[in-house]
Write a protein that holds these residues in place. Structure first.
Motif, PDB file in Angstrom:
ATOM      1  N   MET A 166       0.837  -1.197   0.000  1.00 22.90           N
ATOM      2  CA  MET A 166       0.000   0.000   0.000  1.00 22.90           C
ATOM      3  C   MET A 166       0.875   1.252   0.000  1.00 22.90           C
ATOM      4  O   MET A 166       1.814   1.356   0.791  1.00 22.90           O
ATOM      5  CB  MET A 166      -0.905   0.006   1.236  1.00 22.90           C
ATOM      6  CG  MET A 166      -1.804  -1.215   1.377  1.00 22.90           C
ATOM      7  SD  MET A 166      -3.098  -1.239   0.122  1.00 22.90           S
ATOM      8  CE  MET A 166      -4.068  -2.666   0.646  1.00 22.90           C
ATOM      9  N   ASP A 167       0.546   2.216  -0.847  1.00 20.67           N
ATOM     10  CA  ASP A 167       1.374   3.413  -1.007  1.00 20.67           C
ATOM     11  C   ASP A 167       0.727   4.702  -0.484  1.00 20.67           C
ATOM     12  O   ASP A 167       1.353   5.755  -0.540  1.00 20.67           O
ATOM     13  CB  ASP A 167       1.711   3.621  -2.487  1.00 20.67           C
ATOM     14  CG  ASP A 167       2.604   2.522  -3.031  1.00 20.67           C
ATOM     15  OD1 ASP A 167       3.566   2.151  -2.339  1.00 20.67           O
ATOM     16  OD2 ASP A 167       2.338   2.026  -4.140  1.00 20.67           O
ATOM     17  N   GLY A 168      -0.494   4.642   0.002  1.00 20.21           N
ATOM     18  CA  GLY A 168      -1.168   5.871   0.398  1.00 20.21           C
ATOM     19  C   GLY A 168      -0.656   6.462   1.697  1.00 20.21           C
ATOM     20  O   GLY A 168      -0.448   7.666   1.801  1.00 20.21           O
ATOM     21  N   HIS A 169      -0.464   5.602   2.699  1.00 20.13           N
ATOM     22  CA  HIS A 169       0.021   6.095   3.999  1.00 20.13           C
ATOM     23  C   HIS A 169       1.488   6.506   3.901  1.00 20.13           C
ATOM     24  O   HIS A 169       1.884   7.579   4.337  1.00 20.13           O
ATOM     25  CB  HIS A 169      -0.171   5.017   5.058  1.00 20.13           C
ATOM     26  CG  HIS A 169       0.324   5.403   6.413  1.00 20.13           C
ATOM     27  ND1 HIS A 169      -0.212   6.458   7.124  1.00 20.13           N
ATOM     28  CD2 HIS A 169       1.322   4.893   7.191  1.00 20.13           C
ATOM     29  CE1 HIS A 169       0.421   6.575   8.282  1.00 20.13           C
ATOM     30  NE2 HIS A 169       1.361   5.640   8.341  1.00 20.13           N
ATOM     31  N   THR A 170       2.269   5.620   3.344  1.00 21.28           N
ATOM     32  CA  THR A 170       3.682   5.853   3.090  1.00 21.28           C
ATOM     33  C   THR A 170       4.086   4.910   1.973  1.00 21.28           C
ATOM     34  O   THR A 170       3.348   3.976   1.642  1.00 21.28           O
ATOM     35  CB  THR A 170       4.525   5.609   4.366  1.00 21.28           C
ATOM     36  OG1 THR A 170       5.869   6.030   4.158  1.00 21.28           O
ATOM     37  CG2 THR A 170       4.506   4.146   4.782  1.00 21.28           C
ATOM     38  N   GLU A 171       5.236   5.125   1.380  1.00 23.28           N
ATOM     39  CA  GLU A 171       5.664   4.306   0.243  1.00 23.28           C
ATOM     40  C   GLU A 171       5.844   2.839   0.632  1.00 23.28           C
ATOM     41  O   GLU A 171       6.616   2.505   1.523  1.00 23.28           O
ATOM     42  CB  GLU A 171       6.985   4.861  -0.306  1.00 23.28           C
ATOM     43  CG  GLU A 171       7.593   4.062  -1.430  1.00 23.28           C
ATOM     44  CD  GLU A 171       6.902   4.263  -2.771  1.00 23.28           C
ATOM     45  OE1 GLU A 171       7.252   3.560  -3.734  1.00 23.28           O
ATOM     46  OE2 GLU A 171       6.026   5.154  -2.857  1.00 23.28           O
ATOM     47  N   LYS A 172       5.077   1.953  -0.026  1.00 23.59           N
ATOM     48  CA  LYS A 172       5.213   0.498   0.099  1.00 23.59           C
ATOM     49  C   LYS A 172       5.072  -0.024   1.523  1.00 23.59           C
ATOM     50  O   LYS A 172       5.860  -0.845   1.997  1.00 23.59           O
ATOM     51  CB  LYS A 172       6.536   0.029  -0.512  1.00 23.59           C
ATOM     52  CG  LYS A 172       6.663   0.313  -2.004  1.00 23.59           C
ATOM     53  CD  LYS A 172       5.613  -0.407  -2.815  1.00 23.59           C
ATOM     54  CE  LYS A 172       5.685  -0.084  -4.302  1.00 23.59           C
ATOM     55  NZ  LYS A 172       5.313   1.313  -4.636  1.00 23.59           N
ATOM     56  N   ARG A 214      -0.515  10.343   0.825  1.00 25.40           N
ATOM     57  CA  ARG A 214      -1.321  10.403  -0.400  1.00 25.40           C
ATOM     58  C   ARG A 214      -2.741   9.961  -0.049  1.00 25.40           C
ATOM     59  O   ARG A 214      -3.155   8.831  -0.348  1.00 25.40           O
ATOM     60  CB  ARG A 214      -0.731   9.479  -1.461  1.00 25.40           C
ATOM     61  CG  ARG A 214       0.756   9.710  -1.762  1.00 25.40           C
ATOM     62  CD  ARG A 214       1.274   8.581  -2.648  1.00 25.40           C
ATOM     63  NE  ARG A 214       2.673   8.741  -3.002  1.00 25.40           N
ATOM     64  CZ  ARG A 214       3.615   7.831  -2.746  1.00 25.40           C
ATOM     65  NH1 ARG A 214       3.311   6.717  -2.085  1.00 25.40           N
ATOM     66  NH2 ARG A 214       4.856   8.027  -3.140  1.00 25.40           N
ATOM     67  N   PRO A 215      -3.527  10.818   0.590  1.00 28.06           N
ATOM     68  CA  PRO A 215      -4.834  10.392   1.112  1.00 28.06           C
ATOM     69  C   PRO A 215      -5.808   9.899   0.049  1.00 28.06           C
ATOM     70  O   PRO A 215      -6.588   8.970   0.309  1.00 28.06           O
ATOM     71  CB  PRO A 215      -5.363  11.639   1.830  1.00 28.06           C
ATOM     72  CG  PRO A 215      -4.548  12.775   1.301  1.00 28.06           C
ATOM     73  CD  PRO A 215      -3.215  12.215   0.956  1.00 28.06           C
ATOM     74  N   LEU A 216      -5.792  10.481  -1.138  1.00 27.10           N
ATOM     75  CA  LEU A 216      -6.699   9.997  -2.184  1.00 27.10           C
ATOM     76  C   LEU A 216      -6.315   8.585  -2.608  1.00 27.10           C
ATOM     77  O   LEU A 216      -7.190   7.741  -2.861  1.00 27.10           O
ATOM     78  CB  LEU A 216      -6.693  10.943  -3.384  1.00 27.10           C
ATOM     79  CG  LEU A 216      -7.268  12.344  -3.136  1.00 27.10           C
ATOM     80  CD1 LEU A 216      -7.168  13.189  -4.397  1.00 27.10           C
ATOM     81  CD2 LEU A 216      -8.721  12.251  -2.672  1.00 27.10           C
ATOM     82  N   GLU A 248      -6.904   2.579  -2.429  1.00 28.47           N
ATOM     83  CA  GLU A 248      -6.365   1.300  -1.970  1.00 28.47           C
ATOM     84  C   GLU A 248      -7.300   0.641  -0.970  1.00 28.47           C
ATOM     85  O   GLU A 248      -7.527  -0.581  -1.016  1.00 28.47           O
ATOM     86  CB  GLU A 248      -4.990   1.516  -1.332  1.00 28.47           C
ATOM     87  CG  GLU A 248      -3.915   1.900  -2.332  1.00 28.47           C
ATOM     88  CD  GLU A 248      -2.605   2.275  -1.684  1.00 28.47           C
ATOM     89  OE1 GLU A 248      -1.567   2.196  -2.372  1.00 28.47           O
ATOM     90  OE2 GLU A 248      -2.603   2.662  -0.487  1.00 28.47           O
ATOM     91  N   LYS A 249      -7.853   1.436  -0.074  1.00 30.35           N
ATOM     92  CA  LYS A 249      -8.763   0.882   0.916  1.00 30.35           C
ATOM     93  C   LYS A 249     -10.014   0.320   0.244  1.00 30.35           C
ATOM     94  O   LYS A 249     -10.516  -0.749   0.626  1.00 30.35           O
ATOM     95  CB  LYS A 249      -9.140   1.933   1.959  1.00 30.35           C
ATOM     96  CG  LYS A 249      -9.863   1.313   3.169  1.00 30.35           C
ATOM     97  CD  LYS A 249     -10.574   2.343   4.020  1.00 30.35           C
ATOM     98  CE  LYS A 249      -9.633   3.224   4.791  1.00 30.35           C
ATOM     99  NZ  LYS A 249     -10.374   4.039   5.795  1.00 30.35           N
ATOM    100  N   ALA A 250     -10.525   1.020  -0.764  1.00 27.08           N
ATOM    101  CA  ALA A 250     -11.715   0.544  -1.484  1.00 27.08           C
ATOM    102  C   ALA A 250     -11.454  -0.819  -2.114  1.00 27.08           C
ATOM    103  O   ALA A 250     -12.280  -1.741  -2.019  1.00 27.08           O
ATOM    104  CB  ALA A 250     -12.128   1.560  -2.543  1.00 27.08           C
ATOM    105  N   ARG A 251     -10.290  -0.958  -2.748  1.00 27.35           N
ATOM    106  CA  ARG A 251      -9.953  -2.231  -3.389  1.00 27.35           C
ATOM    107  C   ARG A 251      -9.749  -3.335  -2.352  1.00 27.35           C
ATOM    108  O   ARG A 251     -10.195  -4.473  -2.522  1.00 27.35           O
ATOM    109  CB  ARG A 251      -8.712  -2.056  -4.250  1.00 27.35           C
ATOM    110  CG  ARG A 251      -8.923  -1.107  -5.423  1.00 27.35           C
ATOM    111  CD  ARG A 251      -7.616  -0.610  -6.025  1.00 27.35           C
ATOM    112  NE  ARG A 251      -6.854  -1.684  -6.636  1.00 27.35           N
ATOM    113  CZ  ARG A 251      -5.620  -1.526  -7.129  1.00 27.35           C
ATOM    114  NH1 ARG A 251      -5.022  -0.330  -7.043  1.00 27.35           N
ATOM    115  NH2 ARG A 251      -4.991  -2.541  -7.670  1.00 27.35           N
ATOM    116  N   PHE A 252      -9.095  -2.972  -1.260  1.00 27.97           N
ATOM    117  CA  PHE A 252      -8.873  -3.940  -0.201  1.00 27.97           C
ATOM    118  C   PHE A 252     -10.196  -4.365   0.437  1.00 27.97           C
ATOM    119  O   PHE A 252     -10.439  -5.558   0.667  1.00 27.97           O
ATOM    120  CB  PHE A 252      -7.941  -3.356   0.860  1.00 27.97           C
ATOM    121  CG  PHE A 252      -7.847  -4.195   2.098  1.00 27.97           C
ATOM    122  CD1 PHE A 252      -7.057  -5.336   2.119  1.00 27.97           C
ATOM    123  CD2 PHE A 252      -8.565  -3.860   3.241  1.00 27.97           C
ATOM    124  CE1 PHE A 252      -6.980  -6.132   3.257  1.00 27.97           C
ATOM    125  CE2 PHE A 252      -8.493  -4.645   4.377  1.00 27.97           C
ATOM    126  CZ  PHE A 252      -7.700  -5.776   4.380  1.00 27.97           C
TER     127      PHE A 252
END
Length: 287
Positions: free
Chosen positions: A188-194, A231-233, A238-242
Motif C-alpha cells: 500500500m502506497d497511500g500512507h507511506t511508500e510500500k 497520499r490520502p486519495l 487502496e482501501k476501497a480495493r482492499f
C-alpha cells in the motif's frame, strides 16, 4: 502454525490527526477523546510461530527515546513487548525474523535498543533478520520533510550496520501471494511508500494485519484516513480495493492501533463496508 497477539504498549495521538478531514462529532463516536483531544492507541504486534521460524510483525515504540519524546505520546497502561512475549513462553532472543509493515517509529522503534554503555545502538533481536522492502527503505532513509520526524535514524541504520537487514522481493502487484516468510502481502502506497500488510491463514480463518491502512475500527469507512497519510486519495482507492476483497473473501482485520478492539469481520451496507462482529483473539481462536 500458531499465532499470538503481542501487546507492546499503549499511547495517545491527536484524534483530529488520526481522522483527517472527518469531524470530531463523528469520529468521537467510535474513538472518544480526552480533554486534550487525544485518543487511545495501541501498538499491537503479531507473533507467528511456524516450524523453526518465529516471526514478529512490528515492534512498537521501544523504550530508548527520551522522556521528552515519549511525553508527546502520553504512554499509558502496563503492556510491554518482553512481558507479552514471556506470557506466551518466548524471549526476544527466540525471534528469527522481524517483519516491519513500515518504518515509522511507532512500528519499528522496538527493533533497536541502546548498547550496554548507552554510547550507541544495536538490534534488540540479536538472532533475527529484519525485513522491509527496498522502495520503502530508500523512502525512509532519504525522508521527505512531511515524514522526517517519523523516520528516526537510530531506528533504521543499526539494522543495516549489523548485517541483519533484508528486503522482501516484490512481484510488483498490489497483492503478492508468496513471500520469503511464508505469508501473503498487500503493498500500500497511500500512507507511506510500500507499506506492507501481511495476510495469514490460521485455523481456517484468513486475517490481515491492518497496520495503518485501517488503524482502528473507527477507520473502516473509506474516507476515514489519517492526516498522516502522504497520499490520502490513494489511501482511499487502496482501501476501497482492499475492502472489496475483504468482503468477498471474508477476511478478518487484525488491528495494530485499536487499543480496545483486536479483530473484526466486515459486512456490506449501502454505505460500503462496515464492522460486523468484533472479537478478541482469545474468543476467536481459543474458545
Amino acid at each position: 502454525m500458531n499465532l499470538y497477539p503481542i501487546e507492546t504498549g499503549n499511547f495517545k495521538l491527536d484524534g483530529g490527526a488520526m481522522f483527517g478531514v472527518v469531524p470530531k462529532s463523528i469520529w468521537q463516536r467510535t474513538n472518544p477523546s480526552d480533554a486534550n483531544n487525544l485518543i487511545d492507541i495501541a501498538a499491537r504486534s503479531l507473533l507467528i510461530e511456524d516450524g523453526d521460524r518465529l516471526v514478529l510483525i512490528d515492534t512498537g515504540l521501544g523504550n530508548k527515546q527520551s522522556d521528552k519524546f515519549f511525553g508527546y505520546y502520553n504512554l499509558w497502561g502496563d503492556h510491554s513487548l518482553d512481558a507479552s512475549l514471556a506470557a506466551h513462553g518466548f524471549h526476544r532472543d527466540d525471534i528469527t525474523d522481524v517483519f516491519m509493515t513500515h518504518l515509522h517509529f511507532d512500528h519499528c522503534g522496538g527493533s533497536i535498543e541502546w548498547n550496554d554503555d548507552r554510547t550507541g545502538y544495536r538490534p534488540a533481536f540479536k538472532n533475527a533478520l529484519f525485513w522491509t522492502n527496498e522502495n520503502h527503505w530508500k523512502w525512509a532513509t532519504e525522508p521527505n520533510v512531511r515524514e522526517k520526524a517519523s523516520f528516526l535514524k537510530e531506528n533504521l541504520l543499526p539494522m543495516e550496520e549489523s548485517g541483519q537487514l533484508r528486503f522482501i522481493e516484490r512481484s510488483g502487484a498490489m497483492f503478492q501471494k508468496e513471500s520469503e516468510l511464508g505469508f501473503s502481502i498487500w503493498f500500500m502506497d497511500g500512507h507511506t511508500e510500500k507499506q506492507m500488510l501481511p495476510q495469514i491463514t490460521y485455523k481456517g480463518i484468513t486475517l490481515v494485519f491492518a497496520a495503518d491502512l485501517v488503524p482502528t475500527v473507527g477507520h473502516i469507512p473509506l474516507p476515514y484516513v489519517t492526516g498522516y497519510d502522504t497520499r490520502p486519495l490513494l489511501s482511499m482507492d487502496e482501501k476501497a480495493r482492499f475492502m472489496q476483497t475483504a468482503l468477498e473473501q471474508n477476511l478478518y482485520l487484525f488491528f495494530e492501533h485499536d487499543a480496545h478492539n483486536q479483530l473484526c469481520t466486515l459486512k456490506e451496507t449501502p454505505k460500503g463496508a462496515r464492522v460486523n462482529t468484533i472479537f478478541t483473539f482469545e474468543e476467536l481462536f481459543n474458545s
